[in-house]
Each structure stands twice: as structure tokens, then as C-alpha cells.
Design a protein around this motif. Structure first.
Motif, PDB file in Angstrom:
ATOM      1  N   TYR A 117      -3.892  -5.771 -10.486  1.00  0.00           N
ATOM      2  CA  TYR A 117      -4.206  -4.382 -10.487  1.00  0.00           C
ATOM      3  C   TYR A 117      -3.096  -3.448 -10.763  1.00  0.00           C
ATOM      4  N   PHE A 151      -7.153   2.156  -5.881  1.00  0.00           N
ATOM      5  CA  PHE A 151      -7.971   1.939  -4.727  1.00  0.00           C
ATOM      6  C   PHE A 151      -8.088   0.431  -4.721  1.00  0.00           C
ATOM      7  N   LEU A 152      -8.240  -0.260  -5.639  1.00  0.00           N
ATOM      8  CA  LEU A 152      -8.651  -1.755  -5.639  1.00  0.00           C
ATOM      9  C   LEU A 152      -7.347  -2.401  -5.236  1.00  0.00           C
ATOM     10  N   ILE A 160      -4.936  -1.432  -3.210  1.00  0.00           N
ATOM     11  CA  ILE A 160      -4.958  -1.278  -1.670  1.00  0.00           C
ATOM     12  C   ILE A 160      -5.995  -1.972  -1.023  1.00  0.00           C
ATOM     13  N   LYS A 161      -7.013  -2.109  -1.543  1.00  0.00           N
ATOM     14  CA  LYS A 161      -8.237  -2.846  -0.874  1.00  0.00           C
ATOM     15  C   LYS A 161      -7.946  -4.259  -0.927  1.00  0.00           C
ATOM     16  N   ALA A 162      -7.577  -4.740  -2.046  1.00  0.00           N
ATOM     17  CA  ALA A 162      -7.097  -6.212  -2.034  1.00  0.00           C
ATOM     18  C   ALA A 162      -5.918  -6.499  -1.127  1.00  0.00           C
ATOM     19  N   CYS A 163      -5.016  -5.532  -0.722  1.00  0.00           N
ATOM     20  CA  CYS A 163      -4.049  -5.904   0.113  1.00  0.00           C
ATOM     21  C   CYS A 163      -4.468  -6.111   1.432  1.00  0.00           C
ATOM     22  N   LYS A 164      -5.301  -4.961   1.965  1.00  0.00           N
ATOM     23  CA  LYS A 164      -6.050  -5.271   3.198  1.00  0.00           C
ATOM     24  C   LYS A 164      -6.778  -6.217   3.484  1.00  0.00           C
ATOM     25  N   GLN A 165      -7.444  -6.721   2.391  1.00  0.00           N
ATOM     26  CA  GLN A 165      -8.308  -8.035   2.439  1.00  0.00           C
ATOM     27  C   GLN A 165      -7.439  -9.292   2.056  1.00  0.00           C
ATOM     28  N   PRO A 196       0.632  -1.375   0.052  1.00  0.00           N
ATOM     29  CA  PRO A 196      -0.009  -0.017   0.172  1.00  0.00           C
ATOM     30  C   PRO A 196       0.679   1.198   0.024  1.00  0.00           C
TER      31      PRO A 196
END
Length: 212
Positions: free
Chosen positions: A138, A121-122, A124-129, A72
Motif C-alpha cells: 500500500y 487508510f488501507l 493503517i488498517k493492515a498494520c492494525k490487523q 501508522p
């Protein structure tokens, strides 16, 4: 170093090459500018982000966790770099600004910044998930968007800002010779590249002896 100098060359290319009647008339150090140094560092960050996504996909446990934490930060850095380059390029080169904000280039180019924000955004979100494959995909999409914006900005100049691809093109006979060679070699390259990815398709597992 290879990534840095690739970015350095890219920055020098975007700046333009001084020619007179098709002959280079610039200085020996025209390539060395703050902008080319910045693009050199930018490509390093870009490849580091791609590598980080690849390691998330290919590793596990401690190393993978470190990459999940690091990616991220790299993505935010990459977004800042995209913004800086996007602001500098039209301000420094009025020809590029004209192409960006005139039709039909504006129509083609307008989705690029929106998609850059979306894929950042996608990712970073995939890393958090803790998704394993999506961060790399991405980021790869961001690379494609960056180079598509680059092509839209410079087309049809192959030696910016004065020599077009049509003016620099080789004779038809040379192009035909190169095409025949490409039609033979490219399938071979794709086959052995695909085979290498297939052989090493599994994760690198801690304590394992290798690939099975």
C-alpha cells in the motif's frame, strides 16, 4: 542524506529553473528554499515509511512489533506532507494550477487524492490487523500516486516552467544509440535484481545463522 538531497533536488525542480533562450540564468543558491527543504524532509519520511513496511515483511518478533507500532505514525505524517505539497504547489505556481483544474488534466488527476486517502487508510488498517506484506504494498502504491501527480503537474516541461521535453530532446541518432544500450542493459539489470531478491526472499530470523 541521499534521501534528503534527492527531495531537495525534487523541490528545486518543482519550483522551476530560470532560463533565458534555453540558457540557465538563475543564481547559485536558487535551489535552497523553504519549499525545497520541506520536500527534502518529505522524501526522508516517504522512504522511512517504505523501509518500515519492508522491515515488517522481512523481520519478526521484537523488531517487527516496533515497526507495526511506528508505521501508522509515519503514514499519518506522510498524508500531512501530501496535503501540504498539494496546497502549496498550485498556490505558488499558476501554471500548475491551470493544468490541475483544466481538462483533460483534471480528469486524470482527480482520482489521485481519493486513492491517496484510500491507500493510507488501507495501510493503517493492515498494520492494525498485523498483515505482513500489505503495508509495504500500500505504501508503494502511495509512492506511485505521488510521482504520477508530479508527472501530471509538470508535463510536458522537462525544465519547468519553460523548456518542454520536445525542445530538450537529443537528436534522433543519439536517442537510437541510447535505446539500443537500454534494450541490452535493462534486461540484465532486471535479471540480477530479481535474482538478488530471490536469494534473500526469506525473513531475517532471530538467532538464525542466515538465509537457507
Amino acid at each position: 542524506l541521499s534521501s534528503f538531497f534527492q527531495g531537495l533536488i525534487l523541490g528545486a525542480y518543482i519550483q522551476g529553473i530560470k532560463t533565458t533562450n534555453g540558457i540557465y540564468t538563475g543564481g547559485g543558491l536558487d535551489w535552497l528554499t523553504p519549499f525545497s527543504l520541506f520536500t527534502g524532509l518529505s522524501v526522508v519520511v516517504l522512504y522511512a515509511t517504505l523501509g518500515c513496511g519492508w522491515l515488517i515483511f522481512k523481520t519478526e518478533k521484537m523488531l517487527q512489533n516496533r515497526m507495526f507500532e511506528l508505521m501508522p505514525k509515519l503514514l499519518i505524517s506522510l498524508l500531512v506532507i501530501f496535503v501540504c505539497v498539494s496546497i502549496y504547489t498550485p498556490l505558488a505556481h499558476h501554471q500548475i494550477a491551470e493544468r490541475w483544474f483544466s481538462q483533460p488534466q483534471l480528469f486524470y488527476f482527480s482520482p489521485v487524492p481519493v486513492l491517496v486517502l484510500l491507500f493510507t487508510f488501507l495501510a493503517i488498517k493492515a498494520c492494525k490487523q498485523r498483515k505482513e506484506f500489505l503495508p509495504f504494498i500500500y505504501t508503494l502504491a502511495l509512492v506511485i500516486l505521488a510521482y504520477s501527480g508530479f508527472l501530471i503537474s509538470l508535463w510536458p516541461y522537462v525544465i519547468p516552467p519553460s523548456v518542454t521535453i520536445w525542445e530538450a530532446a537529443a537528436p534522433a541518432s543519439s536517442q537510437l544509440f541510447a535505446l539500443i544500450g537500454a534494450l541490452i542493459l535493462i534486461p540484465i539489470i532486471l535479471i540480477y535484481t530479481g535474482l538478488s531478491y530471490w536469494v534473500f526472499r526469506d525473513k531475517v530470523r532471530v538467532g538464525d545463522e542466515g538465509y537457507h
